[in-house]
Design a protein around this motif. Sequence first.
Motif, mmCIF file in Angstrom:
data_model
loop_
_atom_site.group_PDB
_atom_site.id
_atom_site.type_symbol
_atom_site.label_atom_id
_atom_site.label_comp_id
_atom_site.label_asym_id
_atom_site.label_seq_id
_atom_site.Cartn_x
_atom_site.Cartn_y
_atom_site.Cartn_z
ATOM 1 N N PRO A 21 0.814 -1.230 0.000
ATOM 2 C CA PRO A 21 0.000 0.000 0.000
ATOM 3 C C PRO A 21 0.844 1.275 0.000
ATOM 4 O O PRO A 21 0.602 2.197 0.782
ATOM 5 C CB PRO A 21 -0.793 -0.142 1.300
ATOM 6 C CG PRO A 21 0.143 -0.868 2.214
ATOM 7 C CD PRO A 21 0.967 -1.778 1.351
ATOM 8 N N ILE A 22 1.831 1.322 -0.875
ATOM 9 C CA ILE A 22 2.756 2.453 -0.899
ATOM 10 C C ILE A 22 2.583 3.242 -2.190
ATOM 11 O O ILE A 22 2.545 2.670 -3.286
ATOM 12 C CB ILE A 22 4.223 1.976 -0.782
ATOM 13 C CG1 ILE A 22 4.402 1.041 0.423
ATOM 14 C CG2 ILE A 22 5.164 3.171 -0.690
ATOM 15 C CD1 ILE A 22 4.120 1.674 1.760
ATOM 16 N N ASP A 23 2.465 4.545 -2.056
ATOM 17 C CA ASP A 23 2.512 5.452 -3.202
ATOM 18 C C ASP A 23 3.985 5.637 -3.546
ATOM 19 O O ASP A 23 4.699 6.380 -2.875
ATOM 20 C CB ASP A 23 1.858 6.785 -2.829
ATOM 21 C CG ASP A 23 1.991 7.840 -3.924
ATOM 22 O OD1 ASP A 23 2.645 7.572 -4.949
ATOM 23 O OD2 ASP A 23 1.462 8.951 -3.732
ATOM 24 N N ARG A 24 4.454 4.932 -4.569
ATOM 25 C CA ARG A 24 5.882 4.935 -4.891
ATOM 26 C C ARG A 24 6.351 6.290 -5.405
ATOM 27 O O ARG A 24 7.523 6.637 -5.244
ATOM 28 C CB ARG A 24 6.179 3.852 -5.935
ATOM 29 C CG ARG A 24 5.863 2.432 -5.462
ATOM 30 C CD ARG A 24 6.722 2.027 -4.293
ATOM 31 N NE ARG A 24 6.327 0.721 -3.747
ATOM 32 C CZ ARG A 24 6.841 0.181 -2.658
ATOM 33 N NH1 ARG A 24 7.783 0.829 -1.992
ATOM 34 N NH2 ARG A 24 6.428 -0.993 -2.222
ATOM 35 N N THR A 25 5.457 7.053 -6.008
ATOM 36 C CA THR A 25 5.848 8.367 -6.516
ATOM 37 C C THR A 25 6.252 9.295 -5.381
ATOM 38 O O THR A 25 7.262 10.004 -5.452
ATOM 39 C CB THR A 25 4.693 9.002 -7.318
ATOM 40 O OG1 THR A 25 4.336 8.128 -8.390
ATOM 41 C CG2 THR A 25 5.113 10.359 -7.872
ATOM 42 N N ASN A 26 5.456 9.280 -4.315
ATOM 43 C CA ASN A 26 5.718 10.165 -3.179
ATOM 44 C C ASN A 26 6.289 9.432 -1.974
ATOM 45 O O ASN A 26 6.510 10.040 -0.926
ATOM 46 C CB ASN A 26 4.419 10.876 -2.775
ATOM 47 C CG ASN A 26 3.855 11.729 -3.892
ATOM 48 O OD1 ASN A 26 4.529 12.630 -4.382
ATOM 49 N ND2 ASN A 26 2.628 11.440 -4.314
ATOM 50 N N ASP A 27 6.512 8.112 -2.131
ATOM 51 C CA ASP A 27 7.062 7.286 -1.059
ATOM 52 C C ASP A 27 6.254 7.451 0.228
ATOM 53 O O ASP A 27 6.790 7.727 1.296
ATOM 54 C CB ASP A 27 8.533 7.637 -0.817
ATOM 55 C CG ASP A 27 9.240 6.582 0.034
ATOM 56 O OD1 ASP A 27 8.806 5.423 -0.002
ATOM 57 O OD2 ASP A 27 10.218 6.930 0.735
ATOM 58 N N GLN A 28 4.940 7.259 0.105
ATOM 59 C CA GLN A 28 4.047 7.427 1.244
ATOM 60 C C GLN A 28 3.140 6.218 1.409
ATOM 61 O O GLN A 28 2.702 5.609 0.429
ATOM 62 C CB GLN A 28 3.173 8.681 1.073
ATOM 63 C CG GLN A 28 3.931 9.990 1.193
ATOM 64 C CD GLN A 28 3.007 11.193 1.078
ATOM 65 O OE1 GLN A 28 1.929 11.107 0.502
ATOM 66 N NE2 GLN A 28 3.426 12.317 1.625
ATOM 67 N N TYR A 29 2.862 5.884 2.659
ATOM 68 C CA TYR A 29 1.903 4.834 2.979
ATOM 69 C C TYR A 29 0.499 5.381 2.762
ATOM 70 O O TYR A 29 0.169 6.475 3.223
ATOM 71 C CB TYR A 29 2.093 4.412 4.431
ATOM 72 C CG TYR A 29 1.253 3.229 4.872
ATOM 73 C CD1 TYR A 29 1.688 1.931 4.646
ATOM 74 C CD2 TYR A 29 0.054 3.422 5.543
ATOM 75 C CE1 TYR A 29 0.940 0.843 5.070
ATOM 76 C CE2 TYR A 29 -0.702 2.340 5.974
ATOM 77 C CZ TYR A 29 -0.250 1.053 5.732
ATOM 78 O OH TYR A 29 -0.998 -0.018 6.160
ATOM 79 N N VAL A 30 -0.348 4.616 2.074
ATOM 80 C CA VAL A 30 -1.707 5.064 1.756
ATOM 81 C C VAL A 30 -2.689 4.168 2.501
ATOM 82 O O VAL A 30 -2.920 3.020 2.112
ATOM 83 C CB VAL A 30 -1.965 5.019 0.239
ATOM 84 C CG1 VAL A 30 -3.357 5.559 -0.069
ATOM 85 C CG2 VAL A 30 -0.894 5.813 -0.509
ATOM 86 N N LEU A 31 -3.277 4.689 3.564
ATOM 87 C CA LEU A 31 -4.128 3.880 4.433
ATOM 88 C C LEU A 31 -5.332 3.291 3.698
ATOM 89 O O LEU A 31 -5.602 2.090 3.831
ATOM 90 C CB LEU A 31 -4.557 4.703 5.646
ATOM 91 C CG LEU A 31 -5.185 3.932 6.806
ATOM 92 C CD1 LEU A 31 -4.901 4.628 8.122
ATOM 93 C CD2 LEU A 31 -6.682 3.763 6.637
ATOM 94 N N PRO A 32 -6.103 4.063 2.919
ATOM 95 C CA PRO A 32 -7.239 3.442 2.225
ATOM 96 C C PRO A 32 -6.812 2.380 1.214
ATOM 97 O O PRO A 32 -7.537 1.405 0.993
ATOM 98 C CB PRO A 32 -7.940 4.622 1.539
ATOM 99 C CG PRO A 32 -6.958 5.740 1.545
ATOM 100 C CD PRO A 32 -6.084 5.527 2.735
ATOM 101 N N LEU A 33 -5.641 2.544 0.615
ATOM 102 C CA LEU A 33 -5.132 1.516 -0.297
ATOM 103 C C LEU A 33 -4.838 0.237 0.478
ATOM 104 O O LEU A 33 -5.127 -0.875 0.008
ATOM 105 C CB LEU A 33 -3.878 2.021 -1.007
ATOM 106 C CG LEU A 33 -3.184 1.043 -1.967
ATOM 107 C CD1 LEU A 33 -4.137 0.589 -3.064
ATOM 108 C CD2 LEU A 33 -1.934 1.683 -2.567
ATOM 109 N N ALA A 34 -4.270 0.382 1.674
ATOM 110 C CA ALA A 34 -4.011 -0.786 2.520
ATOM 111 C C ALA A 34 -5.311 -1.490 2.875
ATOM 112 O O ALA A 34 -5.428 -2.718 2.753
ATOM 113 C CB ALA A 34 -3.269 -0.359 3.785
ATOM 114 N N LEU A 35 -6.307 -0.731 3.303
ATOM 115 C CA LEU A 35 -7.596 -1.329 3.657
ATOM 116 C C LEU A 35 -8.205 -2.071 2.471
ATOM 117 O O LEU A 35 -8.716 -3.188 2.613
ATOM 118 C CB LEU A 35 -8.555 -0.246 4.146
ATOM 119 C CG LEU A 35 -8.349 0.277 5.573
ATOM 120 C CD1 LEU A 35 -9.208 1.516 5.807
ATOM 121 C CD2 LEU A 35 -8.681 -0.805 6.596
ATOM 122 N N ALA A 36 -8.142 -1.451 1.298
ATOM 123 C CA ALA A 36 -8.707 -2.086 0.104
ATOM 124 C C ALA A 36 -7.987 -3.394 -0.217
ATOM 125 O O ALA A 36 -8.621 -4.404 -0.564
ATOM 126 C CB ALA A 36 -8.628 -1.127 -1.084
#
Length: 390
Positions: free
Chosen positions: A283-298
């Motif tokens: 669940p990582i936004d590789r462009t901004n190197d950020q953890y994306v909580l809703p992506l993880a949940l999905a």
Amino acid sequence: MASSGAARPLEEQSLPFYHRKHYYPVRTGDVLKDRYRVIAKLGYGAYSTVWLGWDDRSKQYASLKICIRDDTKGSPVLNEVAMLQRLSRFAQEADHPGLEFTRLAQDIFHIDTPTGPHYCIVTKPQGASIRTLQEVFPDAVLPKLLVKSLIHRLFVSVNWLHATCGLIHTDISPQNVLMDLEDDSSLKDIEEQESQDPSTPIMSQGIPIYRSRATMLELSGIPILTDFGQMRPAQPENRDWWMSDLYRAPEVLLQLPWSFPVDIWSIGVMTLELLEGKNLFDPIDRTNDQYVLPLALAQYIGYLGPPPLEIIKQSPLFLTYFDEKGNWISDPPIPQASLEDFVTTISPGKEKDAFLRFIRKILTWDPEIRATSVEIIPDEWLMKPWDEKF
């Protein structure tokens, strides 16, 4: 002669939050505590450098983890020292098979400097991490029999931490599991290399930076759980945001109370990674190197199915991502995924069925029904031979 100048960052210098004043200026040949002679650098991290040493008292090799100077509240250095001291007390009170697979401190002392003390943690030297081992296998896929050996023993280690010590590791991953060395031959090789071709440090504003020497890759199948900087007691209740991004248990994700079951979850996710050579969740936004909580949940919903309504109703995230009936109402959409399709290294049949039963005992939304280490250690998939070759 030591080199100088504006060279490319070397090892710990390349870390995002590197500050030279935080690291102790170790040099090969140094003798610490009038006992430990520094032979060669073995590795580095955000909170320490690690060195091969020789213990003049026991006449044995030792691993010297020399920590950065960090006395801030919540410091992983101070926490690891406190947890290792606690583990040592429990280890002295009663024997347990998990002790064999847990890296305990043989000595802890601090090195005084004008800017403050640096803790040194002395342990038995071990081989490379499982993460390093993955790098030498095609597609990072480890042999199934090796995976079973490692995972079974990790559950034994975790059983000791949980049942005896009342502690939660919280950061179990291939990076934090080392392979046990069968003998000292690779350590003698490092000492011989250092004797014949001494390491030359790069000098950075008066601080020596050495290049690490590689330790031998072991296939012993004996894991050693290490790195206790993120360890937590089970009491008082834990509820904060914690754990590594790719191994985070759903109760942490949902900002619910968490305890021992988070370690079981991490080992389950790690099992799939070692078998398949890739992470189940990403669940990582590789462009901004950020953890994306809703992506993880999905992604969790995609592989596990929807979370039980009685679980998510307790979460402060409930109405942000779900409707009142527990249906997903957020972006991104739920991916079409299944554990059956993810697992490709075990052929369809009785063994794959047994493995899926094993992993589904572990990867559960509800930590209350997640298998404990006691329940998972005798599991059929871990214990039964399936005509395997390694």
